[in-house]
Design a protein around this motif. Structure first.
Motif, PDB file in Angstrom:
ATOM      1  N   HIS A 353       9.301  -3.262   0.602  1.00 22.84           N
ATOM      2  CA  HIS A 353      10.022  -2.481  -0.419  1.00 22.84           C
ATOM      3  C   HIS A 353       9.072  -1.473  -1.065  1.00 22.84           C
ATOM      4  O   HIS A 353       7.876  -1.736  -1.203  1.00 22.84           O
ATOM      5  CB  HIS A 353      10.577  -3.409  -1.515  1.00 22.84           C
ATOM      6  CG  HIS A 353      11.239  -2.657  -2.633  1.00 22.84           C
ATOM      7  ND1 HIS A 353      10.582  -2.337  -3.802  1.00 22.84           N
ATOM      8  CD2 HIS A 353      12.489  -2.121  -2.727  1.00 22.84           C
ATOM      9  CE1 HIS A 353      11.420  -1.650  -4.581  1.00 22.84           C
ATOM     10  NE2 HIS A 353      12.578  -1.504  -3.964  1.00 22.84           N
ATOM     11  N   MET A 358      10.231   4.655   0.800  1.00 22.09           N
ATOM     12  CA  MET A 358      10.816   4.014   1.982  1.00 22.09           C
ATOM     13  C   MET A 358      11.299   5.015   3.030  1.00 22.09           C
ATOM     14  O   MET A 358      11.193   4.751   4.229  1.00 22.09           O
ATOM     15  CB  MET A 358      11.917   3.048   1.569  1.00 22.09           C
ATOM     16  CG  MET A 358      11.324   1.877   0.768  1.00 22.09           C
ATOM     17  SD  MET A 358      12.263   0.359   0.853  1.00 22.09           S
ATOM     18  CE  MET A 358      13.560   0.698  -0.297  1.00 22.09           C
ATOM     19  N   LYS A 362       9.727   4.649   6.693  1.00 25.17           N
ATOM     20  CA  LYS A 362      10.543   4.287   7.869  1.00 25.17           C
ATOM     21  C   LYS A 362      10.173   5.120   9.091  1.00 25.17           C
ATOM     22  O   LYS A 362      10.314   4.673  10.217  1.00 25.17           O
ATOM     23  CB  LYS A 362      12.029   4.453   7.546  1.00 25.17           C
ATOM     24  CG  LYS A 362      12.604   3.278   6.807  1.00 25.17           C
ATOM     25  CD  LYS A 362      14.059   3.480   6.456  1.00 25.17           C
ATOM     26  CE  LYS A 362      14.496   2.384   5.484  1.00 25.17           C
ATOM     27  NZ  LYS A 362      15.745   2.680   4.805  1.00 25.17           N
ATOM     28  N   TYR A 370      13.551  -3.440   5.649  1.00 21.30           N
ATOM     29  CA  TYR A 370      13.456  -2.748   4.352  1.00 21.30           C
ATOM     30  C   TYR A 370      14.452  -3.348   3.366  1.00 21.30           C
ATOM     31  O   TYR A 370      15.635  -3.442   3.658  1.00 21.30           O
ATOM     32  CB  TYR A 370      13.697  -1.240   4.536  1.00 21.30           C
ATOM     33  CG  TYR A 370      12.500  -0.569   5.166  1.00 21.30           C
ATOM     34  CD1 TYR A 370      12.255  -0.674   6.536  1.00 21.30           C
ATOM     35  CD2 TYR A 370      11.581   0.129   4.391  1.00 21.30           C
ATOM     36  CE1 TYR A 370      11.130  -0.105   7.111  1.00 21.30           C
ATOM     37  CE2 TYR A 370      10.452   0.711   4.958  1.00 21.30           C
ATOM     38  CZ  TYR A 370      10.231   0.588   6.314  1.00 21.30           C
ATOM     39  OH  TYR A 370       9.114   1.151   6.876  1.00 21.30           O
TER      40      TYR A 370
END
Ligand code: UGA
Length: 435
Positions: A353, A358, A362, A370
């Motif tokens: 997290h 994020m 990714k 996630y």
């Protein structure tokens, strides 16, 4: 003053917005039409606290505009900043890639009309400003201009306050006329008694590298002290305070962690080593800082492994924080990019997290799970690792976390919590540099 900023990356956009706030007429120019379209639509491509509001305000007040048209942007400018990227070259070895800097110089040269000051804002090796001047002169022998080196000292996440209240403004130039233009640009800071350090071009360029390298040395130093503290059963947080209160040393940048990251320290330390080497000299302290930083990241992997009883295979680890520091969405050279793959490679299941990082993460770490919230990633975890000291992680509901974890093991790589508090909350707690 009419100012053009070439490059709307992190530095260009923040500097352009802040200069427009000073009352200058600023055009931020970028070749990337997608980026300019987004900016024109009021969308800020990076997360930086306060930047969105600052850009919107100055666009509304007609101090700040965006364009892809270099010729038009440069023509009316008295000062043109070059704030394009200088990534490490693909062929490695720490060389800064100057293609974009010289490319910008070549492209702007034909459009210089009246006397113009061309200002290098990008972090560039010593000698680049003189080379920029040569490129402009070769491209447009008639041009009336001076080149200035004006390095930036903005920290991501605090860039606007760093710009508005800097410790100093450094500019290197050979010309009195250019120096006057720089004073006019930064006049609001001059009026508030900010020290102005005027140097030669070469010294200004080196000040930038020396500053980042010194800070990187400080971080590696305290990380090394943290390792010694663990070995002799001392407490690095207290040590840092005891050492940092000496005015000659200073307490800033003496917080141990998983190693420094970001778009600057890793790149600039390597570039400084390369500069030293190319000039037949050495930067051995900086070299050691780079080595200690790599070792620190490896040590964090071992710390997590040891805490899990010697193997992470088949274990679930909740990761709090992915970015290299809080208040940014920047993932460049984040310690997480080294530490997490090392754990995953040995078969750990990673639930991660980050409050802002994020989307970026990714792209680089696509294989992990996630979570929507910090609590999601702690569920069923054999261990939780706090990697980045976001404010959101400073006041976690510890009871909620402990009750959903498989084993209450909390590894705090930023020493955000205290061992006493965590023990009372029922955790096995492991920090950095304090047993
Ligand atoms: C750094 C410099 O601090 C700025 O002055 C400079 O302008 C900028 O690089 C640049 O060259 O553009 P930044 O990379 O945004 O700024 O981040 P820092 O706040 O310096 O942190 C760098 C890394 O060191 C982070 O990973 C941070 O977590 C780590 N750090 C910092 C520690 O581990 N301990 C500390 O005590 C301080």
């Amino acid at each position: 003053m009419n100012i053009t900023m070439i490059g709307t990356g992190y530095v260009g956009l923040v500097t352009g917005a802040c200069l427009s706030e000073f009352g200058h007429q600023v055009i931020c120019m970028d070749k990337d039409s997608g980026k300019i379209e987004r900016l024109l639509a009021g969308e800020i491509p990076i997360y930086e606290p306060g930047l969105n509001e600052l850009v919107k305000k100055n666009v509304r007040e007609n101090h700040l505009s965006f364009s892809t048209d270099l010729a038009q942007s440069v023509k009316s400018a008295k000062a043109v900043f070059i704030a394009v990227g200088t990534p490490s070259q693909r062929r490695g070895g720490g060389y800064a890639d100057l293609t974009y800097v010289y490319g910008a110089a070549k492209e702007l040269a034909p459009h210089l009309t009246d006397y113009t000051v061309v200002i290098d804002k990008s972090t560039v090796p010593v000698g680049t400003a003189r080379q920029v001047a040569r490129v402009i002169k070769e491209t447009n022998p008639e041009a009336d201009f001076d080149v200035v080196s004006n390095p930036e000292f903005l920290r991501e996440g605090a860039a606007i306050s760093d710009f508005m209240r800097p410790d100093r403004v450094v500019f290197g130039c050979d010309s009195e006329k250019a120096s006057e233009v720089l004073k006019e640009i930064y006049n609001p800071l001059y009026l508030t008694s900010t020290p102005f350090v005027k140097t030669s071009l070469e010294t200004a360029e080196l000040i930038k590298y020396a500053s980042n390298a010194f800070l990187a040395v400080k971080v590696s130093f305290i990380n090394e002290m943290a390792t010694i503290c663990e070995a002799v059963d001392a407490n690095v947080v207290e040590l840092s305070k005891g050492v940092g209160l000496d005015g000659r040393i200073g307490g800033k940048f003496l917080h141990p962690g998983p190693g420094y990251g970001g778009s600057c320290f890793p790149k600039d330390t390597l570039a400084l080593l390369r500069i030293a080497q190319e000039h037949g000299t050495a930067a051995r302290i900086v070299e050691a800082a780079v080595e200690v930083n790599a070792a620190q990241k490896a040590r964090m992997v071992k710390k997590i492994r040891d805490a899990l009883g010697g193997s992470e295979t088949g274990r679930t680890i909740g990761i709090l924080g992915l970015t290299f520091k809080p208040e940014t969405d920047d993932m460049r050279d984040a310690p997480a990019l080294t530490i997490l793959p090392a754990l995953a490679e040995k078969g750990a299941r990673l639930k991660v997290h980050d409050p802002q990082g994020m989307t970026e993460a990714k792209k680089m770490l696509p294989d992990y799970e996630y979570g929507e919230s910090p609590y999601d990633v702690c569920e069923d975890a054999d261990a939780v690792v706090l990697m980045t000291e976001w404010n959101q992680y400073r006041a976690l509901d510890l009871e909620r976390i402990r009750s959903t974890m498989k084993t209450p093991l909390f590894i705090d790589l930023r020493n955000v919590y205290t061992p006493d508090k965590m023990k009372k909350a029922g955790f096995t707690y492991i920090g950095v540099g304090r047993n």
